[in-house]
Design an enzyme around this catalytic site. Structure first.
Site, PDB file in Angstrom:
ATOM      1  N   ASP A 187      12.286  48.869  30.456  1.00 42.84           N
ATOM      2  CA  ASP A 187      13.406  48.299  29.506  1.00 42.84           C
ATOM      3  C   ASP A 187      14.452  47.490  30.346  1.00 42.84           C
ATOM      4  OD1 ASP A 187      11.614  49.296  27.923  1.00 42.84           O
ATOM      5  OD2 ASP A 187      12.989  50.321  26.579  1.00 42.84           O
ATOM      6  N   HIS A 235       7.986  51.893  35.476  1.00 45.52           N
ATOM      7  CA  HIS A 235       6.573  52.105  35.699  1.00 45.52           C
ATOM      8  C   HIS A 235       6.005  51.106  36.822  1.00 45.52           C
ATOM      9  CE1 HIS A 235       5.759  54.882  31.908  1.00 45.52           C
ATOM     10  NE2 HIS A 235       7.049  53.969  31.783  1.00 45.52           N
ATOM     11  N   SER A 246      20.338  51.569  35.548  1.00 46.98           N
ATOM     12  CA  SER A 246      20.760  50.620  37.001  1.00 46.98           C
ATOM     13  C   SER A 246      19.886  49.268  36.823  1.00 46.98           C
ATOM     14  CB  SER A 246      20.291  51.570  38.107  1.00 46.98           C
ATOM     15  OG  SER A 246      20.656  51.142  39.313  1.00 46.98           O
TER      16      SER A 246
END
Length: 395
Positions: free
Chosen positions: A181, A253, A364
């Site tokens: 995200d 991912h 981050s």
């Protein structure tokens, strides 16, 4: 009798004293000279004690923190102008401003924050604390695998919460998906060995990835660092920068099918990587601690870099238990390498699109740098919000 004698006599009577005492004290309205000297020495000792307790660290934290606050305010004003569509000149930090920011002990503070996150909260306190965080950063708990806030024992578990399987479907029709995200800061082709962290603010490709020692198959005829990364004729080098805000899903991912051959860990600063700071500090991502994973996909070179930031206590790679980030044993300016390719395993770590790769402790940045054919196109817009599993590019 002179005026001076009269004044002395009156003072002596008022104080009830008529002579000097043998211990060299003189009663002056109930206060002895020796007491005055003692108090003077005490006052001097107290001032000396205050001077000894002076700590440069406090000055650095106070000065640096105040300056960061000022910069955040400046970024807020720039962001408002940007939202209004008003063009304005970008201000890039001077070297002394970067040095001042780097002097703030962000690594130490981040380690302290990481330990604080591990403290188990009383059950009655969990809902108020997490609810405040949810309200502040706009967290959607309906997507969380565990919606009951009382089940998260500490802040670290809450930050690293898992999502329901159906919350992030993986796009099958595109060759590359978003690994996390976040917000798209920049994307496009890499030009002149420079990568843009945001529009108009760049960093060196070689400084970011480090020396190219992870492969021996480098053409001698190629001179630039960028050209050496491109392994197939006619391919181009591309990049994509995704910023994870504190309220985002913190796991990342695999963005495509690829093999991870090498890991490079750069200990460094832990400055903020929010878009306002990224616009202000050139080569911010090269200063900060980061973990660079390099390898290959069916179109050639592929890399994913997880960049650390303030209060990110750790960057975790699930298949690499030896990795320890923000550790005091590592010094800034160095890097350490680990190869996943061995005599018994020539393929390295095999990742499939959507596989769990790692996690941040707070929020981050993810940077993708890869080669692809010239007909590769991004399905993105700068500044857009994106979720893990959504399309990034196709051919």
């Amino acid at each position: 009798m002179s005026r001076l004698s009269v004044m002395a006599a009156l003072m002596t009577r008022a104080c009830g004293a008529h002579k000097f005492l043998s211990n060299n004290t003189f009663p002056l309205c109930g206060i002895h000279v020796r007491s005055l000297r003692t108090n003077a020495r005490t006052l001097h000792a107290a001032s000396t004690s205050l001077a000894v307790k002076f700590r440069p660290l406090y000055v650095l934290v106070g000065t640096g923190g105040g300056y960061i606050g000022y910069r955040q305010y400046e970024s807020y004003k720039d962001h408002r102008l940007e939202n209004l569509g008003i063009e304005f000149p970008r201000k890039v930090a001077y070297s002394w401003e970067v040095a001042l920011y780097k002097s703030v002990p962000t690594r130490l503070l981040s380690r302290a924050w990481g330990r604080l996150n591990q403290v188990e909260l009383p059950t009655w306190l969990r809902k108020p604390v997490y609810s405040l965080y949810i309200w502040t950063f706009g967290v959607n708990m309906k997507e969380a695998a565990v919606e009951d806030l009382h089940q998260y024992r500490n802040l670290s578990e809450f930050f690293r919460r898992k999502l329901k399987p159906q919350a992030r479907p993986v796009c099958d029709s595109h060759i590359m998906i978003s690994p996390s995200d976040g917000k798209i800061l920049h994307f496009g082709r890499v030009k002149n060995c420079e990568v843009e962290q945001v529009k108009g603010v760049t960093y060196s490709l070689e400084s970011f990835l480090g020396p190219q020692t992870w492969t021996e198959n480098v053409s001698v005829s190629k001179t630039s660092f960028q050209d050496k990364l491109v392994t197939k004729e006619g391919n181009q080098l591309y990049h994509c920068v995704i910023y994870l805000a504190p309220g985002d899903y913190h796991c990342f991912h695999s963005p495509t099918d690829w093999n991870v051959h090498h890991r490079r860990h750069f200990p460094g600063s832990l400055m903020s990587v929010n878009p306002g700071v990224a616009r202000w500090i050139k080569e911010l991502f090269c200063y900060n601690e980061r973990v660079v994973l390099t390898g290959g996909w069916k179109h050639g070179f592929f890399s994913l870099t997880a960049v650390g930031a303030t209060n990110v206590g750790s960057i975790r790679i699930y298949f690499d238990r030896d990795l320890q980030t923000n550790s005091p044993r590592y010094s800034k300016g160095s890097h350490n390498d680990l190869s996943y390719v061995t005599n018994n395993n020539q393929d390295g770590i095999v990742m499939r699109k959507g596989d769990q790769l790692g996690e941040f402790n707070l929020g981050s940045t993810i940077v993708l740098i890869f080669e692809a054919p010239k007909d590769f196109t991004f399905n993105l817009k700068a500044g857009q919000k994106i979720h893990f599993g959504e399309a990034v590019g196709s051919m």
